[in-house]
Design a protein around this motif. Structure first.
Motif, PDB file in Angstrom:
ATOM      1  N   ASP A 251     -12.540  54.411  42.818  1.00 40.72           N
ATOM      2  CA  ASP A 251     -11.120  54.571  43.134  1.00 40.72           C
ATOM      3  C   ASP A 251     -10.861  54.656  44.629  1.00 40.72           C
ATOM      4  N   GLU A 252     -11.916  54.596  45.426  1.00 42.89           N
ATOM      5  CA  GLU A 252     -11.772  54.752  46.880  1.00 42.89           C
ATOM      6  C   GLU A 252     -11.682  53.383  47.549  1.00 42.89           C
ATOM      7  N   VAL A 253     -10.740  53.237  48.462  1.00 43.75           N
ATOM      8  CA  VAL A 253     -10.553  51.982  49.185  1.00 43.75           C
ATOM      9  C   VAL A 253     -10.701  52.233  50.679  1.00 43.75           C
ATOM     10  N   ILE A 254     -11.566  51.470  51.313  1.00 47.49           N
ATOM     11  CA  ILE A 254     -11.715  51.491  52.771  1.00 47.49           C
ATOM     12  C   ILE A 254     -11.113  50.195  53.269  1.00 47.49           C
ATOM     13  N   ASN A 255      -9.957  50.295  53.920  1.00 48.80           N
ATOM     14  CA  ASN A 255      -9.212  49.092  54.277  1.00 48.80           C
ATOM     15  C   ASN A 255      -9.233  48.885  55.781  1.00 48.80           C
ATOM     16  N   GLY A 256      -9.854  47.793  56.214  1.00 49.71           N
ATOM     17  CA  GLY A 256      -9.884  47.463  57.638  1.00 49.71           C
ATOM     18  C   GLY A 256      -9.332  46.086  57.896  1.00 49.71           C
TER      19      GLY A 256
END
Length: 271
Positions: A251-256
């Motif tokens: 459920d974790e999103v790392i958005n770059g």
């Protein structure tokens, strides 16, 4: 699952792993037999209730399972199911879900022994992406009233000769016997199960352009350091994110991505 069922499932996984250490055990055959037991208990509600009845002793339930299954499936399957019914389950359906998971796990063990686990993991992911991008295909495969044989034939047309036999078996079981799961949810569960087989996490990585081998290696190492365990990268390309990468783990999103930064800048200006 509640705590009791989770503990019972954990024990069943350990027993399956112990069987996997014995190379004389035919893992693919065990998977097929466990799938057959899943289908039996899914149909026979009263039977699965008896096999999970807390008022009955574990030995009595194991003996009942043995009488029912002996001669129908191999001894390894009988012993595995017998051990499971000795455990305490919060719901009778949890037992069936657990046996189904072990069927998939046994197939993944077969792939691992053949050195094909990475291929199976990637193929399940790719198939999920194809389904997600094709509403007509998804509707055909997820149709609850469609003939099971027709759906099985469609899967064979899509994967037969193009994917590992284990991938085809896993997808076939999911499509023909979803047991209330969505197609997307079932494929995600299979992908996670394959990753867990190698004690890895799955990261879905989306980039504007394909990543180089060096970029993939650096990203994998960075994520492994961050999460404290190996991370398998499922890679996808989406030009709409403009640049950068998006990483989703559970459920974790790392958005770059540049698109995300532009959207954030727009929100700040509007505020």
């Amino acid at each position: 699952m509640s705590l009791a069922s989770r503990e019972a499932l954990a024990s069943a996984r350990e027993r399956l792993d112990a069987l996997a250490d014995n190379t004389a055990v035919d893992a693919a055959k065990l998977a097929e037999e466990l799938a057959a037991v899943t289908a039996l208990l899914d149909r026979e509600v009263s039977l699965r209730r008896v096999l999970t009845d807390p008022a009955q002793s574990g030995e009595a339930k194991a003996e009942l399972a043995r009488r029912l299954l002996a001669g129908q499936v191999g001894e390894e399957c009988v012993e595995l199911v017998g051990g499971m019914v000795r455990s305490r389950w919060s719901r009778s359906r949890d037992l069936v879900d657990a046996i189904e998971e072990l069927a998939s796990g046994a197939d993944l063990i077969a792939a691992e022994r053949a050195g094909d686990l990475d291929d199976v993991e990637d193929e399940v992911f790719r198939f999920g992406r194809i389904v997600a991008s094709n509403p007509e295909l998804r509707a055909a495969l997820a149709d609850k009233v469609a003939d099971r044989r027709a759906k099985a034939e469609l899967v064979r047309e899509l994967l037969g000769g193009r994917a590992n036999p284990v991938t085809e078996r896993l997808v076939l079981r999911l499509v023909t016997a979803p047991r209330g799961r969505s197609l997307d949810g079932g494929l995600n569960a299979l992908s996670k199960l394959a990753a867990d087989r190698r004690n890895r996490m799955v990261a879905e990585v989306t980039s504007a352009v394909p990543l180089s081998d060096q970029q993939k290696q650096r990203l994998g190492e960075a994520l492994a350091t961050l999460y404290g365990r190996r991370v398998h990268l499922n890679l996808d390309v989406d030009p709409e994110i403009i640049g950068g990468i998006q990483v989703r783990i559970g459920d974790e999103v790392i958005n770059g991505t540049i698109a995300d930064r532009l959207a954030e800048a727009s929100r700040r200006m509007a505020g």
